[in-house]
Design a protein around this motif. Structure first.
Motif, mmCIF file in Angstrom:
data_model
loop_
_atom_site.group_PDB
_atom_site.id
_atom_site.type_symbol
_atom_site.label_atom_id
_atom_site.label_comp_id
_atom_site.label_asym_id
_atom_site.label_seq_id
_atom_site.Cartn_x
_atom_site.Cartn_y
_atom_site.Cartn_z
ATOM 1 N N LEU A 199 57.729 12.749 78.902
ATOM 2 C CA LEU A 199 59.039 13.137 77.992
ATOM 3 C C LEU A 199 60.016 12.527 77.534
ATOM 4 C CD1 LEU A 199 58.701 16.914 79.187
ATOM 5 C CD2 LEU A 199 57.456 16.089 77.667
ATOM 6 N N PRO A 200 60.497 12.601 76.242
ATOM 7 C CA PRO A 200 59.815 13.136 75.135
ATOM 8 C C PRO A 200 58.497 12.661 74.678
ATOM 9 C CG PRO A 200 61.631 12.090 74.450
ATOM 10 C CD PRO A 200 61.850 11.818 75.828
ATOM 11 N N ALA A 201 57.699 13.318 74.004
ATOM 12 C CA ALA A 201 56.559 13.040 73.613
ATOM 13 C C ALA A 201 56.709 11.755 72.563
ATOM 14 C CB ALA A 201 55.904 13.989 72.877
ATOM 15 N N GLY A 202 56.097 10.564 72.749
ATOM 16 C CA GLY A 202 56.226 9.380 72.027
ATOM 17 C C GLY A 202 56.072 9.678 70.530
ATOM 18 N N SER A 203 55.057 10.627 70.117
ATOM 19 C CA SER A 203 54.943 10.664 68.777
ATOM 20 C C SER A 203 55.965 10.978 68.050
ATOM 21 C CB SER A 203 53.498 11.730 68.534
ATOM 22 O OG SER A 203 53.945 12.863 68.893
ATOM 23 N N ILE A 204 56.937 11.908 68.656
ATOM 24 C CA ILE A 204 58.085 12.592 67.903
ATOM 25 C C ILE A 204 59.520 11.946 68.302
ATOM 26 C CG2 ILE A 204 57.073 14.686 67.161
ATOM 27 C CD1 ILE A 204 59.147 14.350 70.427
ATOM 28 N N SER A 205 59.216 10.773 69.024
ATOM 29 C CA SER A 205 60.500 10.046 69.385
ATOM 30 C C SER A 205 60.479 8.776 68.612
ATOM 31 C CB SER A 205 60.924 10.059 70.774
ATOM 32 O OG SER A 205 59.619 9.482 71.636
ATOM 33 N N GLY A 206 59.559 7.627 69.381
ATOM 34 C CA GLY A 206 59.558 6.554 68.890
ATOM 35 C C GLY A 206 59.556 5.389 69.925
ATOM 36 N N ALA A 207 59.408 4.211 69.560
ATOM 37 C CA ALA A 207 59.409 3.017 70.544
ATOM 38 C C ALA A 207 60.369 1.746 70.088
ATOM 39 C CB ALA A 207 57.969 2.567 70.539
ATOM 40 N N PRO A 208 61.133 1.166 71.137
ATOM 41 C CA PRO A 208 61.053 1.698 72.624
ATOM 42 C C PRO A 208 61.805 3.184 72.820
ATOM 43 C CG PRO A 208 62.502 -0.155 72.328
ATOM 44 C CD PRO A 208 61.890 -0.046 70.829
ATOM 45 N N LYS A 209 61.243 3.822 73.867
ATOM 46 C CA LYS A 209 61.367 5.253 73.918
ATOM 47 C C LYS A 209 63.130 5.367 74.076
ATOM 48 C CE LYS A 209 58.648 8.247 75.244
ATOM 49 N NZ LYS A 209 57.647 9.146 76.174
ATOM 50 N N GLU A 210 63.509 4.785 75.022
ATOM 51 C CA GLU A 210 64.781 5.091 75.564
ATOM 52 C C GLU A 210 65.903 4.577 74.548
ATOM 53 O OE1 GLU A 210 67.836 3.891 79.174
ATOM 54 O OE2 GLU A 210 65.704 3.289 79.196
ATOM 55 N N ALA A 211 65.695 3.524 74.063
ATOM 56 C CA ALA A 211 66.716 3.126 73.120
ATOM 57 C C ALA A 211 66.596 3.959 71.582
ATOM 58 C CB ALA A 211 66.530 1.638 72.578
ATOM 59 N N THR A 212 65.420 4.281 71.083
ATOM 60 C CA THR A 212 65.019 5.188 70.115
ATOM 61 C C THR A 212 65.552 6.646 70.291
ATOM 62 O OG1 THR A 212 63.102 3.912 69.672
ATOM 63 C CG2 THR A 212 63.380 6.157 68.709
ATOM 64 N N VAL A 213 65.524 7.284 71.206
ATOM 65 C CA VAL A 213 66.065 8.419 71.838
ATOM 66 C C VAL A 213 67.569 8.413 71.382
ATOM 67 C CG1 VAL A 213 66.463 10.342 73.454
ATOM 68 C CG2 VAL A 213 64.162 9.325 73.034
ATOM 69 N N ARG A 214 68.281 7.449 71.915
ATOM 70 C CA ARG A 214 69.620 7.244 71.670
ATOM 71 C C ARG A 214 70.228 7.177 70.010
ATOM 72 N NH1 ARG A 214 69.461 3.651 76.110
ATOM 73 N NH2 ARG A 214 69.774 1.982 74.777
ATOM 74 N N ILE A 215 69.404 6.661 69.534
ATOM 75 C CA ILE A 215 69.739 6.469 68.014
ATOM 76 C C ILE A 215 69.468 7.815 67.317
ATOM 77 C CG2 ILE A 215 68.866 5.416 65.753
ATOM 78 C CD1 ILE A 215 67.957 3.014 67.345
ATOM 79 N N ILE A 216 68.345 8.415 67.758
ATOM 80 C CA ILE A 216 68.081 9.755 67.058
ATOM 81 C C ILE A 216 69.143 10.780 67.528
ATOM 82 C CG2 ILE A 216 66.557 11.971 67.485
ATOM 83 C CD1 ILE A 216 64.149 10.064 67.841
ATOM 84 N N ALA A 217 69.716 10.723 68.447
ATOM 85 C CA ALA A 217 70.589 11.668 68.978
ATOM 86 C C ALA A 217 72.088 11.349 68.352
ATOM 87 C CB ALA A 217 71.244 11.719 70.390
ATOM 88 N N GLY A 218 72.471 10.132 67.875
ATOM 89 C CA GLY A 218 73.169 9.718 66.882
ATOM 90 C C GLY A 218 73.356 9.887 65.487
ATOM 91 N N ALA A 219 71.829 10.012 65.167
ATOM 92 C CA ALA A 219 71.819 10.214 63.654
ATOM 93 C C ALA A 219 71.585 11.806 63.286
ATOM 94 C CB ALA A 219 70.395 9.648 63.352
ATOM 95 N N GLU A 220 70.899 12.427 64.186
ATOM 96 C CA GLU A 220 70.535 13.678 64.108
ATOM 97 C C GLU A 220 71.821 14.648 64.485
ATOM 98 O OE1 GLU A 220 65.654 13.725 64.458
ATOM 99 O OE2 GLU A 220 66.923 15.014 65.907
ATOM 100 N N LYS A 221 72.533 14.347 65.320
ATOM 101 C CA LYS A 221 73.762 15.116 65.535
ATOM 102 C C LYS A 221 73.472 16.441 66.365
ATOM 103 C CE LYS A 221 76.695 11.878 64.001
ATOM 104 N NZ LYS A 221 77.330 11.271 64.845
#
Length: 275
Positions: free
Chosen positions: A228-250
């Motif tokens: 988790l989280p599922a790769g198809s709804i986060s991205g790659a590389p996962k750890e860095a991508t999840v951080r960007i998502i959190a900063g963008a989506e808020k």
């Protein structure tokens, strides 16, 4: 709880939100009456029904400017090379005359879930499936309206869609490789046909599999949570991508793009909550 139930061979229904901070767990889910669910051929609910009356379902997307700010934050991360592929989502307000129970009853999908007053889900996407010690994932990446001329050929040959699909298959293969041995791509870029309220769409999927050790039931929670989280709804590389998502989506996604599934005492099937 998943590990303990798995070791004892006790069936359970479970769910985890995108942030891995909230979830639910029901042992003997066929005896649960207030939560309705369908996972493949297993279900405690009646078959989907046709709507018996007209209804309204109106979407209110966010303003273009709001979305553009989020998109630019994502684009900066991509341009820096912090991420190669990122799934940006935006909460969209809807107004409908349907109740959550109505949406559950009328939805046709291999995975359905209703927790009254809390959430409803109807998803076409498998997260992971475990059968007789084999674990497999079926990421969906690439969608096209089925009415587009030569739709199948168009989506399979599209450069952007192909690059995205290659990336997510590689990510899922890596995720599976952390919990299983002998990981391999069983099927690559096959077409699923899905019916939606707006007509038929074609969805490009792949199948990646691996072999689990014989003690996998006692580690089934660890196996699921590790991916988790599922790769198809986060991205790659996962750890860095999840951080960007959190900063963008808020805002937190909550159960949207989380997962839920059913363990029958031996095998497990689960879905990504994308609808």
């Amino acid at each position: 709880m998943m590990n303990a139930a798995g070791a004892a061979g006790r069936p359970f229904l479970f769910g985890v939100d995108y942030e891995c901070t909230k979830g639910f767990f029901y042992e003997n889910p066929f005896q649960v009456q207030d939560v309705l669910w369908q996972v493949g051929k297993s279900s405690n609910a009646r078959a989907p029904e046709a709507p018996v009356h007209s209804f309204s379902f109106v979407r209110y997307p966010p303003a273009y400017e709001d979305y553009e700010r989020k998109f630019q934050r994502v684009r900066q991360g991509l341009m820096r090379g912090d991420s190669f592929l990122l799934n940006l989502t935006v909460a969209t307000e809807i107004r409908t005359t349907l109740s959550l129970a109505d949406i559950f009853r009328f939805s046709r999908a291999p995975y359905r879930l209703l927790i009254p007053e809390r959430l409803v889900c109807f998803s076409p996407e498998t997260f992971v499936r475990i059968q007789e010690g084999k674990i497999a994932s079926y990421p969906m990446k690439g969608t096209i309206n089925a009415t587009v001329p030569h739709a199948e050929k168009t989506i399979l040959e599209d450069y952007k869609e192909k690059a995205e699909h290659y990336t997510i298959v590689d990510l899922i293969r890596n995720d599976l490789g952390c919990v299983a041995d002998d990981t391999r791509v069983e099927r690559f870029q096959y077409i699923d046909r899905l019916e939606t309220t707006n007509g038929e769409i074609l969805q490009v999927s792949s199948e990646i599999s691996g072999k689990l050790s014989s003690d996998y039931p006692s580690r089934i929670g660890d196996i699921v949570f590790h991916m988790l989280p599922a790769g198809s709804i986060s991205g790659a590389p996962k750890e860095a991508t999840v951080r960007i998502i959190a900063g963008a989506e808020k805002i937190k996604r909550g159960f949207y793009t989380g997962i839920f599934g059913y363990f029958d005492g031996k095998d497990l099937d689960s879905a990504v909550m994308i609808r």
